[in-house]
Motif scaffolding. Structure first.
Motif, PDB file in Angstrom:
ATOM      1  N   GLU A  17      -9.817   1.975  -0.744  1.00 32.81           N
ATOM      2  CA  GLU A  17     -10.994   2.932   0.563  1.00 32.81           C
ATOM      3  C   GLU A  17     -11.019   2.223   2.034  1.00 32.81           C
ATOM      4  O   GLU A  17     -11.150   0.730   1.500  1.00 32.81           O
ATOM      5  N   PHE A  59       1.860   8.663  10.077  1.00 33.29           N
ATOM      6  CA  PHE A  59       0.757   8.907   9.536  1.00 33.29           C
ATOM      7  C   PHE A  59      -0.052  10.372  10.534  1.00 33.29           C
ATOM      8  O   PHE A  59      -1.025  10.843   9.815  1.00 33.29           O
ATOM      9  N   VAL A 115      -9.022   5.934   4.917  1.00 34.57           N
ATOM     10  CA  VAL A 115      -7.950   6.165   4.626  1.00 34.57           C
ATOM     11  C   VAL A 115      -7.615   5.738   2.285  1.00 34.57           C
ATOM     12  O   VAL A 115      -8.111   4.285   2.690  1.00 34.57           O
ATOM     13  N   TRP A 131      -3.067   8.945  12.028  1.00 27.62           N
ATOM     14  CA  TRP A 131      -4.088   8.266  11.884  1.00 27.62           C
ATOM     15  C   TRP A 131      -4.829   8.085  13.120  1.00 27.62           C
ATOM     16  O   TRP A 131      -3.899   7.824  13.783  1.00 27.62           O
ATOM     17  N   TYR A 178       0.524   5.718   0.542  1.00 26.24           N
ATOM     18  CA  TYR A 178      -0.378   5.976   0.820  1.00 26.24           C
ATOM     19  C   TYR A 178      -0.524   7.832   0.048  1.00 26.24           C
ATOM     20  O   TYR A 178       1.032   8.512   0.105  1.00 26.24           O
ATOM     21  N   GLN A 179      -1.209   8.530  -0.047  1.00 19.22           N
ATOM     22  CA  GLN A 179      -1.216   9.462  -1.037  1.00 19.22           C
ATOM     23  C   GLN A 179      -0.968   9.482  -1.942  1.00 19.22           C
ATOM     24  O   GLN A 179       0.268  10.335  -2.676  1.00 19.22           O
ATOM     25  N   LEU A 225      -5.704   4.270  -0.151  1.00 23.05           N
ATOM     26  CA  LEU A 225      -4.878   3.630  -0.771  1.00 23.05           C
ATOM     27  C   LEU A 225      -4.862   3.495  -2.232  1.00 23.05           C
ATOM     28  O   LEU A 225      -5.199   2.673  -2.519  1.00 23.05           O
ATOM     29  N   ASN A 260       5.635   7.257   0.710  1.00 22.36           N
ATOM     30  CA  ASN A 260       4.838   6.486   2.093  1.00 22.36           C
ATOM     31  C   ASN A 260       4.057   5.241   1.607  1.00 22.36           C
ATOM     32  O   ASN A 260       2.922   4.840   2.172  1.00 22.36           O
ATOM     33  N   GLY A 279       0.808  -1.101  -0.021  1.00 23.30           N
ATOM     34  CA  GLY A 279       0.055   0.020   0.521  1.00 23.30           C
ATOM     35  C   GLY A 279       1.204   0.975   0.063  1.00 23.30           C
ATOM     36  O   GLY A 279       1.759   1.405   0.329  1.00 23.30           O
ATOM     37  N   SER A 297       1.473  -4.122   4.863  1.00 26.10           N
ATOM     38  CA  SER A 297       0.218  -4.096   4.504  1.00 26.10           C
ATOM     39  C   SER A 297      -0.615  -5.576   3.732  1.00 26.10           C
ATOM     40  O   SER A 297      -0.079  -5.804   2.623  1.00 26.10           O
TER      41      SER A 297
END
Length: 385
Positions: free
Chosen positions: A169, A145, A153, A147, A93-94, A155, A99, A91, A103
């Protein structure tokens, strides 16, 4: 204690030399602490591996998948208590490649039962079971992050795109902690059923299986039975103990323990020469004073203890400050969570460091101390004359 002021006065005689010697010892022990933390970071997976757990992967390569149906077949093999599957999701992120983090789509209840080192509150576990898009994340990853439970979140995954090419999501429903300090808490786990239905390809495939055997003494026998079960099939397997599986990743970097010993041996040998030279010079400069002390009634044994105590004090001040700084440097967690999720100064290594401090003080001081003990009064005072 009454001789402490005498020892301290001797150390202050050459302030610059004493300070530089202590500073070099501080640097050496800071390096010792950081290298021990680095070793722990690379070998944490090996240390946490269960003695009764096996890893079943594709015989050719870990990147090749296995059928989901293998799980039930593995559990029917005599000696197997349970089998759960993992899949590497990779995964991001953003949409920032930096990042990325570990996962994995899993089946919640079997996964948590197989891995008691991951501690999830009961209410969060139940929420995970009720939420199809739910995910539980490690404490380290959540802090990285910022969270919180309830966050949504998105990914992306270069390996497993979603069927509609949109971002995946996930709803964070739990944050897990480690049962031990060496537990990796940088993972992201979500439900396999959601993943399998929404991915664009590879339905019904998993990455590898973690298998618990009923008797840890029979792991080799059970591993062979598993591989025999799938021999000559399109998806042949390679089964090995979890510790050996984790060790394989570490060995891709190199023999961490050997590199650690080599570096620290060179560092401490240099420090040994520096501190030993300092003490030898200090004794030579005080030859006349040692002769006066003996003339005043100080025994040979007492002179030996005074010189040895001076050496041990220098080593203790520098070594303990260095170990303390190393502990402070690692207390805040990993400087690179994506690469080194586990990063701390282990207590056993810290105790070894304290033992090295004592040994350094004794070794660097013993020869100058013996020289001072054997010094004859007449010889010492003749130099003064």
């Amino acid at each position: 204690m009454r001789f402490l002021s005498l020892i301290w006065s001797n150390l202050k005689r050459k302030k610059l030399r004493t300070s530089l010697t202590i500073l070099s010892i501080v640097v050496a022990f800071v390096l010792f602490g950081l290298l021990c933390s680095l070793k722990e970071a690379f070998t944490a997976g090996v240390n946490m591996a269960g003695a009764d757990r096996l890893i079943v992967r594709h015989k050719i390569s870990l990147i090749m998948d296995l059928p989901f149906t293998y799980g039930s077949r593995i559990e029917r093999i005599p000696g197997v208590a349970a089998a759960v599957h993992w899949t590497w999701f990779n995964g991001i992120y953003q949409n920032e490649p930096k990042n990325f983090f570990g996962s994995f789509p899993v089946e919640p209840e079997p996964f948590l039962s197989m891995h008691p080192e991951y501690v999830v509150a009961e209410d969060q576990k139940q929420k995970w079971l009720q939420t199809r898009t739910g995910a539980v994340v490690g404490r380290t990853l959540a802090q990285r992050f910022e969270w919180e439970i309830g966050d949504r979140v998105p990914l992306t995954s270069p390996i497993w795109p979603r069927e509609n090419e949109e971002a995946w999501e996930f709803d964070i429903v739990g944050i897990y902690d480690g049962a031990k300090k060496s537990t990796d808490t940088s993972g992201f786990f979500f439900r396999y059923d959601y993943f399998d239905e929404a991915r664009a390809r590879g339905e019904g495939q998993v990455g590898w299986y973690v298998v618990r055997v009923e008797d840890a003494d029979r792991v080799a026998e059970v591993a062979q039975k598993i591989d025999d079960e799938f021999a000559n099939s399109p998806y042949e397997t390679k089964t090995e103990p979890e510790g050996a599986f984790a060790q394989g990743f570490v060995q891709q970097i190199g023999d961490i323990a050997t590199m650690l010993v080599a570096i620290l041996s060179a560092v401490f040998f240099t420090i040994l020469l520096v501190a030993g030279n300092t003490m030898a010079q200090a004794v030579r400069e005080r030859t006349e004073e040692l002769g006066v002390l003996k003339a005043m009634g100080f025994t040979d044994g007492l002179v030996l203890v005074l010189v040895l105590a001076e050496s041990c004090l220098i080593a203790s001040v520098g070594g303990l400050i260095g170990l303390g700084l190393a502990w402070l440097a690692t207390a805040g967690g990993s400087p690179a969570p994506s690469i080194l999720p586990v990063f701390y100064f282990p207590v056993p290594d810290m105790l070894i460091g304290v033992a090295i401090v004592v040994a350094l003080g004794v070794v660097t001081g013993i020869f100058p101390a013996l020289q001072a003990m054997r010094l004859q009064i007449a010889v010492a005072l003749r130099r003064h004359a």
